[in-house]
Design an enzyme around this catalytic site. Structure first.
Site: not given
Ligand code: IMP
Length: 197
Positions: A116-117, A120, A182
């Site tokens: 995963e990138d 969050d 991206r």
């Molecule tokens: P989560 O489900 O909140 O953990 O979010 C994961 C996804 O939210 C990541 O795979 C990203 O696609 C997006 N995301 C969260 N923070 C960022 C950020 O700072 N920049 C770009 N995308 C983000």
């Protein structure tokens, strides 16, 4: 240049902002990302010595990280990809995660590393982890290039983390804002006053 072309450069948002990321501060350079990715590759090689792994990339943000990480791994390795609904256009998550593209291959009994990138709130990875666990993989780990622990809603940690960062929105190296940036090769901080598209 024709008048139509001039007009387009003025009114087309993609052209107005074409180079705007150059003003965004660099958080991690290409070299820093490459060095850290190589270290994670070595850890994976150690942890999975003599075994095979399936790297499961979460589209689209993890595409760059998976491509680079895979080339730093020397254990036997295949790829698969999933896609989930994510942020949409803005900076805020809706909270709901939906699978848009499923795995191509069965994962039962296999050593899975979700790539995963950015980790969050944890909603995406918690969703994917519980989904994949239903398919009884041999093992299941998570590699996230970035981790924002202060944003966590779901209790979940990555097994391999590139960099832990504070609560800032970042773009580049696969990560987007409204699908843009991206392709920026390094990771940059998005200014908080950047206009909502
Ligand atoms: P989560 O489900 O909140 O953990 O979010 C994961 C996804 O939210 C990541 O795979 C990203 O696609 C997006 N995301 C969260 N923070 C960022 C950020 O700072 N920049 C770009 N995308 C983000």
């Amino acid at each position: 240049m024709e008048f139509g072309d001039i007009l387009e450069t003025v009114i087309t948002p993609t052209k107005i902002h074409a180079n705007i990321h150059k003003d965004f501060p660099v958080l991690f350079s290409e070299q820093q990302i490459a060095d850290r990715t190589a270290e994670i590759g070595q850890e994976i090689d150690r942890d999975y010595a003599g075994r095979s792994v399936v790297l499961v990339g979460v589209l689209k943000g993890a595409a760059m990280f998976l491509a680079d990480l895979a080339r730093r791994i020397s254990v036997d390795c295949t790829f698969d990809f999933v896609a989930v609904s994510s942020y949409g256009k803005g900076l805020r998550t809706s909270g709901a995660v939906k699978l848009i593209k499923d795995l191509d291959q069965p994962i039962e009994g296999k050593n899975i590393i979700i790539v995963e990138d950015i980790l969050d709130t944890g909603l995406t990875l918690a969703f994917l982890r519980s989904l994949f666990e239903q398919h009884k993989p041999g093992s299941l780990r998570i590699a996230a290039l970035l981790d924002k622990p202060s944003r966590r809603i779901e209790k979940i940690d990555a097994d391999y983390v590139g960099f832990s960062i504070p609560n800032h929105f970042v773009v580049g190296y696969g990560m987007d804002y409204a699908e843009r940036f991206r392709n920026v090769p390094d990771i940059r901080l998005m200014p908080p006053d950047y206009p909502e598209l």
